[in-house]
Design a protein around this motif. Sequence first.
Motif, mmCIF file in Angstrom:
data_model
loop_
_atom_site.group_PDB
_atom_site.id
_atom_site.type_symbol
_atom_site.label_atom_id
_atom_site.label_comp_id
_atom_site.label_asym_id
_atom_site.label_seq_id
_atom_site.Cartn_x
_atom_site.Cartn_y
_atom_site.Cartn_z
ATOM 1 N N SER A 185 4.904 -9.691 -3.836
ATOM 2 C CA SER A 185 3.527 -9.488 -3.215
ATOM 3 C C SER A 185 3.424 -10.825 -2.545
ATOM 4 C CB SER A 185 2.317 -9.866 -4.921
ATOM 5 O OG SER A 185 2.465 -11.615 -5.326
ATOM 6 N N ILE A 186 3.559 -11.804 -2.170
ATOM 7 C CA ILE A 186 3.583 -12.717 -0.926
ATOM 8 C C ILE A 186 4.067 -12.080 0.199
ATOM 9 C CG2 ILE A 186 4.085 -14.664 -0.306
ATOM 10 C CD1 ILE A 186 4.345 -15.963 -2.083
ATOM 11 N N ALA A 187 4.935 -11.318 0.295
ATOM 12 C CA ALA A 187 5.603 -11.278 1.102
ATOM 13 C C ALA A 187 5.658 -9.829 1.951
ATOM 14 C CB ALA A 187 7.030 -10.187 0.681
ATOM 15 N N ALA A 188 4.301 -8.867 1.052
ATOM 16 C CA ALA A 188 3.586 -7.788 1.410
ATOM 17 C C ALA A 188 2.859 -7.978 2.226
ATOM 18 C CB ALA A 188 3.539 -7.124 0.279
ATOM 19 N N SER A 189 2.043 -8.769 1.953
ATOM 20 C CA SER A 189 0.816 -9.852 2.677
ATOM 21 C C SER A 189 0.891 -10.400 4.119
ATOM 22 C CB SER A 189 -0.497 -10.671 1.455
ATOM 23 O OG SER A 189 0.995 -11.982 2.097
ATOM 24 N N SER A 225 11.683 2.566 -1.574
ATOM 25 C CA SER A 225 11.291 2.637 -0.296
ATOM 26 C C SER A 225 10.405 0.221 -0.717
ATOM 27 C CB SER A 225 9.771 3.372 -0.189
ATOM 28 O OG SER A 225 8.655 2.818 -0.802
ATOM 29 N N PRO A 226 10.309 0.433 -0.173
ATOM 30 C CA PRO A 226 9.927 -1.330 -0.074
ATOM 31 C C PRO A 226 8.568 -1.368 -1.520
ATOM 32 C CG PRO A 226 10.655 -1.466 2.233
ATOM 33 C CD PRO A 226 10.121 -0.384 2.089
ATOM 34 N N ARG A 227 7.576 -0.778 -1.121
ATOM 35 C CA ARG A 227 6.506 -0.368 -1.951
ATOM 36 C C ARG A 227 6.653 0.238 -3.034
ATOM 37 N NH1 ARG A 227 2.769 -3.789 -1.342
ATOM 38 N NH2 ARG A 227 0.647 -3.668 -0.054
ATOM 39 N N THR A 254 -2.756 5.444 -4.892
ATOM 40 C CA THR A 254 -1.692 4.538 -4.687
ATOM 41 C C THR A 254 -0.146 4.493 -5.459
ATOM 42 O OG1 THR A 254 -3.128 4.730 -2.668
ATOM 43 C CG2 THR A 254 -1.249 3.767 -2.365
ATOM 44 N N VAL A 255 -1.000 3.541 -5.471
ATOM 45 C CA VAL A 255 0.024 3.086 -6.592
ATOM 46 C C VAL A 255 0.263 4.360 -8.176
ATOM 47 C CG1 VAL A 255 0.337 1.223 -9.111
ATOM 48 C CG2 VAL A 255 -0.952 0.620 -6.911
ATOM 49 N N LYS A 256 -0.219 5.268 -8.225
ATOM 50 C CA LYS A 256 0.236 5.683 -9.035
ATOM 51 C C LYS A 256 1.233 6.919 -8.382
ATOM 52 C CE LYS A 256 -3.771 6.286 -12.209
ATOM 53 N NZ LYS A 256 -5.022 7.607 -12.613
ATOM 54 N N SER A 257 1.491 7.186 -7.322
ATOM 55 C CA SER A 257 2.167 8.201 -6.576
ATOM 56 C C SER A 257 3.662 7.287 -6.210
ATOM 57 C CB SER A 257 1.207 8.168 -4.681
ATOM 58 O OG SER A 257 -0.241 9.209 -5.344
ATOM 59 N N TYR A 258 3.369 5.935 -5.355
ATOM 60 C CA TYR A 258 4.001 5.550 -5.848
ATOM 61 C C TYR A 258 5.390 5.110 -6.836
ATOM 62 C CZ TYR A 258 2.738 2.844 -0.839
ATOM 63 O OH TYR A 258 2.174 3.409 0.356
#
Length: 285
Positions: A185-189, A225-227, A254-258
């Motif tokens: 989660s940190i890396a995502a930001s 994918s990373p996400r 979007t979370v549901k799609s991932y």
Amino acid sequence: MTAQAGFDTDDQLVARAVGDLSRRTRFPVVFGGLERSGAIHVTAIAGTRTRSIEGLVVQASKGLGGASFVEGRPRLALDYRTSRSITHDYDRAILGEGISTLLAVPVMVSGRARGIIYCGSWQRSPVGDVVSRPVFAAAESLSTELRVRDEVRRRLALAPAPETTAQLPTAAREELRESYAELRSIAASVQDAALRDRLTQLEKRLAALSSDAARPAERVDSTLSPREVDVLACCALGSTNAEIATTLGLKEGTVKSYLASAMSKLDASTRHAAVTRARRVGILP
């Protein structure tokens, strides 16, 4: 601080931040350092015409940087020589370089000042938002990297030796998984590509800590994918879609799609099965 696993030391991080900032700021002189034993040790310098700043050690509350360090906020001296709002313990170093205007910005990590980045000019110069913005950005970027490193060091210190990780107790495994999800989660930001690459390597180390070398890895035809990995890492902690959306700064849809995409790639019919398969193939710890 000693480098680990080929990664830069903290002082090397400061040197890179100072070097990058010197190319982006309008200030001709940039220098900085981190706190050790209650004092700021200047270890990185760029753009100077003399050597007067080399080896400078700034005590807390003394000088412009010491005041900034204690107060945890930027401090500016438009005319350093005549400024009455600071002590002049370091005039030999600052005035020796001929600096007139000096800006000191603290590097804040978890609410505590860990260092100072200085920018100076040889003439008295106005300092507005356009001029100061790159300095604040550099301090924030350095703060983020130090915070991530602190967390990784803390988490890795709690992990057993590699030869015992296959028999990690349940509590240790959960701590490891929480560490991995938090690091994702940190890396995502993080916007800096080089920093993201280094974080990815640290994430792989965490994932490898709980792998079972004796068990052959299964094959996954499509890489996640990373996400998708971010979402699965949160799922592994029992987070709901709404909680994952908040953590990762995404919309719930979007979370549901991932999640649906990850489940499809892992040939899993439920999120629990997807997490289990991801662990089995070494994607998650």
